[in-house]
Design a protein around this motif. Structure first.
Motif, PDB file in Angstrom:
ATOM      1  N   ASN A 213       0.801  -0.980   0.137  1.00 51.23           N
ATOM      2  CA  ASN A 213       0.060   0.017   0.065  1.00 51.23           C
ATOM      3  C   ASN A 213       0.704   0.935  -0.097  1.00 51.23           C
ATOM      4  O   ASN A 213       1.529   1.564   1.024  1.00 51.23           O
ATOM      5  CB  ASN A 213      -0.716  -0.189   1.282  1.00 51.23           C
ATOM      6  N   PRO A 214       0.993   1.867  -1.193  1.00 56.88           N
ATOM      7  CA  PRO A 214       2.027   3.300  -1.069  1.00 56.88           C
ATOM      8  C   PRO A 214       1.640   4.426  -0.215  1.00 56.88           C
ATOM      9  O   PRO A 214       2.176   5.236   0.132  1.00 56.88           O
ATOM     10  CB  PRO A 214       1.728   3.601  -2.655  1.00 56.88           C
ATOM     11  N   PHE A 215       0.387   4.089   0.190  1.00 58.51           N
ATOM     12  CA  PHE A 215      -0.221   5.485   1.020  1.00 58.51           C
ATOM     13  C   PHE A 215       0.086   5.424   2.628  1.00 58.51           C
ATOM     14  O   PHE A 215       0.054   6.095   3.287  1.00 58.51           O
ATOM     15  CB  PHE A 215      -1.720   5.654   0.785  1.00 58.51           C
ATOM     16  N   VAL A 216       0.666   4.325   2.915  1.00 55.42           N
ATOM     17  CA  VAL A 216       1.100   3.965   4.236  1.00 55.42           C
ATOM     18  C   VAL A 216       2.786   3.936   4.327  1.00 55.42           C
ATOM     19  O   VAL A 216       3.079   3.825   5.488  1.00 55.42           O
ATOM     20  CB  VAL A 216       0.342   2.749   4.883  1.00 55.42           C
ATOM     21  N   MET A 217       3.201   4.053   3.507  1.00 54.90           N
ATOM     22  CA  MET A 217       4.820   4.130   3.445  1.00 54.90           C
ATOM     23  C   MET A 217       5.263   5.624   3.377  1.00 54.90           C
ATOM     24  O   MET A 217       4.540   6.477   2.811  1.00 54.90           O
ATOM     25  CB  MET A 217       5.407   3.229   2.154  1.00 54.90           C
ATOM     26  N   PRO A 218       6.497   5.719   3.652  1.00 55.00           N
ATOM     27  CA  PRO A 218       7.127   7.213   3.352  1.00 55.00           C
ATOM     28  C   PRO A 218       6.844   7.498   2.073  1.00 55.00           C
ATOM     29  O   PRO A 218       6.707   6.619   1.157  1.00 55.00           O
ATOM     30  CB  PRO A 218       8.459   6.836   4.047  1.00 55.00           C
ATOM     31  N   PRO A 219       6.887   8.874   1.576  1.00 52.70           N
ATOM     32  CA  PRO A 219       6.786   9.204   0.297  1.00 52.70           C
ATOM     33  C   PRO A 219       7.717   8.661  -0.592  1.00 52.70           C
ATOM     34  O   PRO A 219       7.142   8.186  -1.719  1.00 52.70           O
ATOM     35  CB  PRO A 219       6.967  10.809   0.508  1.00 52.70           C
ATOM     36  N   ILE A 220       8.992   8.560  -0.380  1.00 46.95           N
ATOM     37  CA  ILE A 220      10.055   8.171  -1.345  1.00 46.95           C
ATOM     38  C   ILE A 220       9.607   6.600  -1.823  1.00 46.95           C
ATOM     39  O   ILE A 220       9.584   5.808  -2.717  1.00 46.95           O
ATOM     40  CB  ILE A 220      11.346   8.103  -0.970  1.00 46.95           C
ATOM     41  N   LEU A 221       9.127   5.574  -0.530  1.00 43.11           N
ATOM     42  CA  LEU A 221       8.792   4.281  -0.668  1.00 43.11           C
ATOM     43  C   LEU A 221       7.425   4.416  -1.462  1.00 43.11           C
ATOM     44  O   LEU A 221       7.134   3.443  -2.100  1.00 43.11           O
ATOM     45  CB  LEU A 221       8.915   3.602   0.609  1.00 43.11           C
ATOM     46  N   GLY A 222       6.652   5.102  -1.020  1.00 51.31           N
ATOM     47  CA  GLY A 222       5.384   5.371  -1.996  1.00 51.31           C
ATOM     48  C   GLY A 222       5.476   5.372  -3.324  1.00 51.31           C
ATOM     49  O   GLY A 222       4.569   4.859  -4.046  1.00 51.31           O
ATOM     50  N   ILE A 223       6.287   6.088  -3.804  1.00 49.06           N
ATOM     51  CA  ILE A 223       6.550   6.478  -5.285  1.00 49.06           C
ATOM     52  C   ILE A 223       7.012   4.917  -5.961  1.00 49.06           C
ATOM     53  O   ILE A 223       6.522   4.621  -6.791  1.00 49.06           O
ATOM     54  CB  ILE A 223       7.631   7.316  -5.637  1.00 49.06           C
ATOM     55  N   PHE A 224       7.993   4.385  -5.182  1.00 45.61           N
ATOM     56  CA  PHE A 224       8.390   3.107  -5.722  1.00 45.61           C
ATOM     57  C   PHE A 224       7.381   2.056  -5.731  1.00 45.61           C
ATOM     58  O   PHE A 224       7.160   1.096  -6.806  1.00 45.61           O
ATOM     59  CB  PHE A 224       9.590   2.437  -4.808  1.00 45.61           C
ATOM     60  N   ILE A 225       6.702   1.835  -4.472  1.00 47.62           N
ATOM     61  CA  ILE A 225       5.520   1.052  -4.755  1.00 47.62           C
ATOM     62  C   ILE A 225       4.603   1.359  -5.865  1.00 47.62           C
ATOM     63  O   ILE A 225       3.699   0.464  -6.539  1.00 47.62           O
ATOM     64  CB  ILE A 225       4.756   0.958  -3.456  1.00 47.62           C
ATOM     65  N   THR A 226       4.170   2.493  -5.807  1.00 46.68           N
ATOM     66  CA  THR A 226       3.303   2.839  -7.151  1.00 46.68           C
ATOM     67  C   THR A 226       3.824   2.558  -8.375  1.00 46.68           C
ATOM     68  O   THR A 226       3.032   2.192  -9.333  1.00 46.68           O
ATOM     69  CB  THR A 226       3.081   4.440  -7.073  1.00 46.68           C
ATOM     70  N   SER A 227       4.927   2.786  -8.760  1.00 45.77           N
ATOM     71  CA  SER A 227       5.797   2.169  -9.851  1.00 45.77           C
ATOM     72  C   SER A 227       5.620   0.717 -10.256  1.00 45.77           C
ATOM     73  O   SER A 227       5.584   0.319 -11.241  1.00 45.77           O
ATOM     74  CB  SER A 227       7.312   2.489  -9.762  1.00 45.77           C
ATOM     75  N   VAL A 228       5.756  -0.258  -8.917  1.00 38.74           N
ATOM     76  CA  VAL A 228       5.381  -1.561  -9.040  1.00 38.74           C
ATOM     77  C   VAL A 228       3.869  -1.735  -9.543  1.00 38.74           C
ATOM     78  O   VAL A 228       3.709  -2.584 -10.489  1.00 38.74           O
ATOM     79  CB  VAL A 228       5.970  -2.165  -7.737  1.00 38.74           C
ATOM     80  N   TRP A 229       3.175  -1.084  -8.969  1.00 43.44           N
ATOM     81  CA  TRP A 229       1.770  -1.328  -9.066  1.00 43.44           C
ATOM     82  C   TRP A 229       1.453  -0.976 -10.621  1.00 43.44           C
ATOM     83  O   TRP A 229       0.729  -1.370 -11.583  1.00 43.44           O
ATOM     84  CB  TRP A 229       0.771  -0.450  -8.308  1.00 43.44           C
ATOM     85  N   ALA A 230       2.218   0.203 -10.996  1.00 39.23           N
ATOM     86  CA  ALA A 230       1.924   0.693 -12.631  1.00 39.23           C
ATOM     87  C   ALA A 230       2.496  -0.240 -13.652  1.00 39.23           C
ATOM     88  O   ALA A 230       1.724  -0.531 -14.667  1.00 39.23           O
ATOM     89  CB  ALA A 230       2.794   2.087 -12.839  1.00 39.23           C
ATOM     90  N   MET A 231       3.898  -0.922 -13.110  1.00 41.67           N
ATOM     91  CA  MET A 231       3.904  -2.077 -14.134  1.00 41.67           C
ATOM     92  C   MET A 231       3.112  -3.209 -14.163  1.00 41.67           C
ATOM     93  O   MET A 231       2.673  -3.620 -15.131  1.00 41.67           O
ATOM     94  CB  MET A 231       5.445  -2.776 -13.444  1.00 41.67           C
ATOM     95  N   LEU A 232       2.517  -3.543 -12.956  1.00 42.56           N
ATOM     96  CA  LEU A 232       1.591  -4.673 -12.938  1.00 42.56           C
ATOM     97  C   LEU A 232       0.324  -4.361 -13.945  1.00 42.56           C
ATOM     98  O   LEU A 232      -0.243  -5.104 -14.711  1.00 42.56           O
ATOM     99  CB  LEU A 232       1.082  -4.967 -11.565  1.00 42.56           C
ATOM    100  N   ILE A 233      -0.167  -3.143 -13.591  1.00 47.66           N
ATOM    101  CA  ILE A 233      -1.404  -2.694 -14.177  1.00 47.66           C
ATOM    102  C   ILE A 233      -1.117  -2.609 -15.973  1.00 47.66           C
ATOM    103  O   ILE A 233      -2.027  -3.113 -16.670  1.00 47.66           O
ATOM    104  CB  ILE A 233      -2.065  -1.324 -13.780  1.00 47.66           C
ATOM    105  N   VAL A 234      -0.072  -1.797 -16.259  1.00 49.04           N
ATOM    106  CA  VAL A 234       0.129  -1.791 -17.645  1.00 49.04           C
ATOM    107  C   VAL A 234       0.520  -3.134 -18.230  1.00 49.04           C
ATOM    108  O   VAL A 234       0.231  -3.139 -19.515  1.00 49.04           O
ATOM    109  CB  VAL A 234       1.229  -0.646 -17.699  1.00 49.04           C
ATOM    110  N   GLY A 235       1.050  -3.998 -17.537  1.00 49.59           N
ATOM    111  CA  GLY A 235       1.405  -5.264 -18.018  1.00 49.59           C
ATOM    112  C   GLY A 235       0.206  -6.167 -18.392  1.00 49.59           C
ATOM    113  O   GLY A 235      -0.050  -6.702 -19.346  1.00 49.59           O
TER     114      GLY A 235
END
Length: 297
Positions: A213-235
């Motif tokens: 969950n990117p919203f419960v992590m520090p901002p920099i980690l939230g960005i990284f988790i969001t990029s992982v979700w983006a990979m999954l959805i775009v994939g």
């Protein structure tokens, strides 16, 4: 596209339930200065659960002060895949080897002490995400993956050239999703390597307390988790688009080629960023990928 949306929703629900799972062997409520120090600087504390990841782990039955004073002590081993819970923490400045001693309790209730460095080298947190991170952090695993991916990518690209098949950036299909997926993978690999260099403490916090969950992590980690979700959805969107634009055999070959390209991009940017070459290389690649697609389109 309805099936794609349903798949995304189901996957989100499944991963959310997975992230909520946290096995606990024991719970302790000790709030000593040593415990608070370790929780703030080392990101785990009393009550944290590990699983033995090496062949075995050796614990000392007596107090660590006796071992440091070179008194006779007894020891016992805990085998692989056994769960451990942290029950106490001592800081011994007089210990020249490692000042941090950790007491753990095994599944059978046996208590023992061990140096923190020795413990962390032989255990992994029980969370599946932490275990996944540990697996891909091993040097020999990464080298094996690199060799396999390079060989597979060369073979697939060669096969695609001989059959005049579609391949991302070479003879692409009329869809921007594959190009977008490659760009996201390159950016995520660069960001991951940057975390290793400039935010090792932040990454260590994520290792001991992972979440999808990117919203419960520090901002920099939230960005990284969001990029992982983006990979999954775009994939998922890429697979669905390729399935509709190419015959089954060509679609499979295209997706394997795309997988090889993405794997190579991950390896190139995660390694080159460690030497600061990845940043200008990322800009050049994004410009090349976008202009290549729109020129063809």
């Amino acid at each position: 596209m309805r099936n794609v949306y349903h798949a995304i929703i189901a996957l989100l629900l499944l991963t959310t339930m997975t992230s909520c799972y946290r096995e606990r062997l024991h719970t302790f409520n000790e709030n000593t200065e040593d415990t608070l120090f370790l929780e703030g600087s080392h990101h785990y504390s009393v009550g944290y659960n590990f699983v033995v990841n090496s062949d075995s782990i050796i614990l000392i039955s007596q107090q660590p002060e006796e071992h440091v004073s070179q008194l006779q002590t007894d020891s016992f081993s805990i085998p692989r895949n056994q769960h451990l819970a942290v029950s106490d923490i001592h800081i011994l400045p007089q210990d020249s080897i490692d000042s941090v001693w950790v007491q753990v309790v095994s599944e059978k209730g046996r208590l023992g002490w061990i140096h923190e460095k020795e413990m962390l080298a032989s255990v992994v947190p029980t969370d599946p995400i932490s275990q996944f991170i540990m697996f891909f952090s091993r040097t020999h695993t990464m080298l094996a993956v690199i060799l396999v991916v390079i060989m597979a990518a060369i073979y697939i690209m060669r096969l695609s050239t001989l059959k005049n098949a579609h391949l991302v950036h070479v003879r692409d299909i009329d869809s921007f999703y594959p190009t977008l997926l490659c760009i996201i993978v390159a950016c995520s690999a660069t960001f991951y390597a940057s975390l290793q260099m400039f935010g090792p403490d932040t990454w260590q916090h994520f290792y001991f307390h992972p979440s999808i969950n990117p919203f419960v992590m520090p901002p920099i980690l939230g960005i990284f988790i969001t990029s992982v979700w983006a990979m999954l959805i775009v994939g998922i969107a890429t697979i669905d688009d390729v399935r509709h634009k190419l015959p089954p055999e060509e679609a499979i070959l295209y997706l394997f080629g795309l997988m090889g390209v993405c794997s190579l991009l991950y390896i190139i940017f995660s390694i080159s960023t460690l030497y600061y070459i990845g940043y200008p290389l990322l800009g050049a690649y994004c410009y090349y990928a976008v202009t290549k697609y729109f020129r063809r389109a």
